[in-house]
Design a protein around this motif. Structure first.
Motif, PDB file in Angstrom:
ATOM      1  N   VAL A 192      38.998 -32.575 137.697  1.00 26.91           N
ATOM      2  CA  VAL A 192      38.250 -32.854 138.930  1.00 26.91           C
ATOM      3  C   VAL A 192      39.229 -32.980 140.094  1.00 26.91           C
ATOM      4  O   VAL A 192      40.209 -33.739 140.024  1.00 26.91           O
ATOM      5  CB  VAL A 192      37.416 -34.148 138.776  1.00 26.91           C
ATOM      6  N   SER A 193      38.976 -32.251 141.159  1.00 26.12           N
ATOM      7  CA  SER A 193      39.948 -32.133 142.265  1.00 26.12           C
ATOM      8  C   SER A 193      40.283 -33.473 142.912  1.00 26.12           C
ATOM      9  O   SER A 193      41.402 -33.690 143.368  1.00 26.12           O
ATOM     10  CB  SER A 193      39.414 -31.168 143.324  1.00 26.12           C
ATOM     11  N   GLU A 194      39.330 -34.396 142.947  1.00 29.15           N
ATOM     12  CA  GLU A 194      39.584 -35.704 143.568  1.00 29.15           C
ATOM     13  C   GLU A 194      40.728 -36.444 142.883  1.00 29.15           C
ATOM     14  O   GLU A 194      41.411 -37.264 143.509  1.00 29.15           O
ATOM     15  CB  GLU A 194      38.316 -36.560 143.533  1.00 29.15           C
ATOM     16  N   PHE A 195      40.964 -36.161 141.605  1.00 27.49           N
ATOM     17  CA  PHE A 195      42.017 -36.840 140.866  1.00 27.49           C
ATOM     18  C   PHE A 195      43.404 -36.344 141.266  1.00 27.49           C
ATOM     19  O   PHE A 195      44.417 -36.958 140.915  1.00 27.49           O
ATOM     20  CB  PHE A 195      41.823 -36.620 139.359  1.00 27.49           C
ATOM     21  N   LEU A 196      43.470 -35.237 141.992  1.00 27.64           N
ATOM     22  CA  LEU A 196      44.755 -34.593 142.282  1.00 27.64           C
ATOM     23  C   LEU A 196      45.254 -34.868 143.696  1.00 27.64           C
ATOM     24  O   LEU A 196      46.339 -34.410 144.060  1.00 27.64           O
ATOM     25  CB  LEU A 196      44.618 -33.074 142.086  1.00 27.64           C
ATOM     26  N   LYS A 197      44.517 -35.621 144.489  1.00 26.07           N
ATOM     27  CA  LYS A 197      44.835 -35.765 145.911  1.00 26.07           C
ATOM     28  C   LYS A 197      45.808 -36.902 146.210  1.00 26.07           C
ATOM     29  O   LYS A 197      46.254 -37.049 147.348  1.00 26.07           O
ATOM     30  CB  LYS A 197      43.553 -35.939 146.717  1.00 26.07           C
ATOM     31  N   GLY A 198      46.106 -37.756 145.211  1.00 25.13           N
ATOM     32  CA  GLY A 198      47.147 -38.767 145.384  1.00 25.13           C
ATOM     33  C   GLY A 198      46.734 -40.031 146.092  1.00 25.13           C
ATOM     34  O   GLY A 198      47.545 -40.951 146.241  1.00 25.13           O
ATOM     35  N   ASN A 199      45.490 -40.122 146.538  1.00 27.27           N
ATOM     36  CA  ASN A 199      45.007 -41.336 147.199  1.00 27.27           C
ATOM     37  C   ASN A 199      44.401 -42.251 146.130  1.00 27.27           C
ATOM     38  O   ASN A 199      43.260 -42.072 145.726  1.00 27.27           O
ATOM     39  CB  ASN A 199      43.978 -40.993 148.275  1.00 27.27           C
ATOM     40  N   SER A 201      43.393 -45.304 146.063  1.00 28.59           N
ATOM     41  CA  SER A 201      42.218 -46.091 146.422  1.00 28.59           C
ATOM     42  C   SER A 201      40.951 -45.241 146.290  1.00 28.59           C
ATOM     43  O   SER A 201      39.945 -45.692 145.726  1.00 28.59           O
ATOM     44  CB  SER A 201      42.356 -46.608 147.862  1.00 28.59           C
ATOM     45  N   LYS A 202      41.016 -44.000 146.797  1.00 25.27           N
ATOM     46  CA  LYS A 202      39.856 -43.108 146.695  1.00 25.27           C
ATOM     47  C   LYS A 202      39.599 -42.696 145.248  1.00 25.27           C
ATOM     48  O   LYS A 202      38.449 -42.549 144.827  1.00 25.27           O
ATOM     49  CB  LYS A 202      40.072 -41.880 147.579  1.00 25.27           C
ATOM     50  N   ILE A 203      40.685 -42.526 144.493  1.00 24.77           N
ATOM     51  CA  ILE A 203      40.531 -42.179 143.073  1.00 24.77           C
ATOM     52  C   ILE A 203      39.824 -43.310 142.335  1.00 24.77           C
ATOM     53  O   ILE A 203      38.938 -43.075 141.508  1.00 24.77           O
ATOM     54  CB  ILE A 203      41.899 -41.877 142.432  1.00 24.77           C
ATOM     55  N   THR A 204      40.190 -44.538 142.631  1.00 21.53           N
ATOM     56  CA  THR A 204      39.556 -45.698 142.002  1.00 21.53           C
ATOM     57  C   THR A 204      38.068 -45.737 142.325  1.00 21.53           C
ATOM     58  O   THR A 204      37.224 -45.961 141.439  1.00 21.53           O
ATOM     59  CB  THR A 204      40.232 -46.999 142.471  1.00 21.53           C
ATOM     60  N   PHE A 206      36.216 -43.197 143.233  1.00 21.57           N
ATOM     61  CA  PHE A 206      35.575 -42.038 142.607  1.00 21.57           C
ATOM     62  C   PHE A 206      35.358 -42.280 141.117  1.00 21.57           C
ATOM     63  O   PHE A 206      34.311 -41.933 140.564  1.00 21.57           O
ATOM     64  CB  PHE A 206      36.447 -40.803 142.839  1.00 21.57           C
ATOM     65  N   LYS A 207      36.350 -42.888 140.464  1.00 21.34           N
ATOM     66  CA  LYS A 207      36.201 -43.208 139.042  1.00 21.34           C
ATOM     67  C   LYS A 207      35.053 -44.176 138.812  1.00 21.34           C
ATOM     68  O   LYS A 207      34.314 -44.060 137.831  1.00 21.34           O
ATOM     69  CB  LYS A 207      37.509 -43.800 138.486  1.00 21.34           C
ATOM     70  N   ARG A 208      34.905 -45.127 139.715  1.00 25.19           N
ATOM     71  CA  ARG A 208      33.809 -46.080 139.577  1.00 25.19           C
ATOM     72  C   ARG A 208      32.459 -45.364 139.675  1.00 25.19           C
ATOM     73  O   ARG A 208      31.534 -45.640 138.913  1.00 25.19           O
ATOM     74  CB  ARG A 208      33.915 -47.169 140.640  1.00 25.19           C
ATOM     75  N   ASP A 209      32.371 -44.402 140.619  1.00 24.12           N
ATOM     76  CA  ASP A 209      31.131 -43.638 140.752  1.00 24.12           C
ATOM     77  C   ASP A 209      30.857 -42.808 139.502  1.00 24.12           C
ATOM     78  O   ASP A 209      29.713 -42.731 139.028  1.00 24.12           O
ATOM     79  CB  ASP A 209      31.204 -42.726 141.981  1.00 24.12           C
ATOM     80  N   LEU A 210      31.910 -42.166 138.961  1.00 22.79           N
ATOM     81  CA  LEU A 210      31.741 -41.372 137.740  1.00 22.79           C
ATOM     82  C   LEU A 210      31.333 -42.254 136.563  1.00 22.79           C
ATOM     83  O   LEU A 210      30.504 -41.866 135.737  1.00 22.79           O
ATOM     84  CB  LEU A 210      33.044 -40.636 137.416  1.00 22.79           C
ATOM     85  N   ALA A 211      31.929 -43.437 136.504  1.00 27.48           N
ATOM     86  CA  ALA A 211      31.596 -44.365 135.418  1.00 27.48           C
ATOM     87  C   ALA A 211      30.129 -44.767 135.479  1.00 27.48           C
ATOM     88  O   ALA A 211      29.441 -44.844 134.457  1.00 27.48           O
ATOM     89  CB  ALA A 211      32.497 -45.598 135.490  1.00 27.48           C
TER      90      ALA A 211
END
Length: 231
Positions: A192-199, A201-204, A206-211
């Protein structure tokens, strides 16, 4: 932590502790395991530990004398032993139970066979009864191993990275989010591209939303509880 398995078939269990994390936990003396076979305690001249059910019924039942004597022997040697019977006729075993039981000094896991155990043994010696799911096994050994594994990994220093406990499924209101490793593209399937952007805080976030999405799909009961909890 000491685990004692009460079982007619100790060899079904022993192999599980010869590899991986639990073997290391034993080697480092974080946990210990031992076995008690009710056949060693039977007074029956034919060494039997089962009999037909009173009142009729299909199959055989584990008789009280061998199990009673086994458990009384354990309690005499270890008065603080916490005795657990694994049975489908019990409350579900949950992550919170594993965490709570990880604080005990000695847990005894009693594995039934045949059509189960004479109820008088349970009445006399059970501290708790647990089921690992709404299905029937041929014996309690697998369920005992499942519970031992779940409890052991919550004991301090059994896992290499203690932080991994805090992000697992059932440690919050949702299941764990999907995870990925390299390569980024494998057989046409991409991370998933969001995991590759290095931010981070945003990854956290996004992971919460996926969870939450995963929880809503696979475990709507947990999802509803989580929404109620957040409100």
């Amino acid at each position: 932590m000491r685990f004692s398995f009460v079982t007619l078939f100790p060899n079904l269990i022993k192999g599980y502790f010869t590899e991986s994390i639990l073997k290391r936990a034993i080697d480092e003396k974080k946990i210990s395991i031992d076995f008690f076979n009710p056949r060693d305690f039977t007074t029956d001249k034919h060494n039997r530990v089962d009999a037909p059910m009173v009142g009729g019924g299909a199959g055989m039942l584990m008789t009280p004398q061998p199990l009673m004597d086994t458990l009384e022997s354990i309690k005499k040697e270890s008065p603080d032993a916490h005795i657990i019977f694994v049975t489908p006729v019990a409350k579900p075993f949950k992550q919170n139970d594993a965490k709570r039981l990880a604080k005990k000094n000695h847990i005894v896991l009693v594995s039934g066979r045949y059509e189960g155990i004479d109820e008088r043994v349970i009445e006399a010696h059970a501290d708790e009864l647990f089921s690992i799911g709404d299905f029937i096994l041929t014996g309690g050994e697998l369920a005992s191993m499942v519970m031992c594994d779940a409890i052991s990994r919550n004991i301090e220093e059994v896992l290499g990275n203690v932080d991994s406990l805090s992000i697992e499924s059932y440690e919050g209101p949702s299941l764990e989010a999907p995870s990925f490793t390299k390569p980024v593209n494998y057989q046409g399937r991409e991370v998933v591209s969001e995991f590759l952007k290095g931010n981070h805080s945003k990854i956290t976030d996004f992971k919460r939303d996926l969870a939450l999405c995963k929880t809503k799909f696979f475990r709507p009961d947990l999802y509803k509880k989580g929404i109620t909890h957040e409100k």
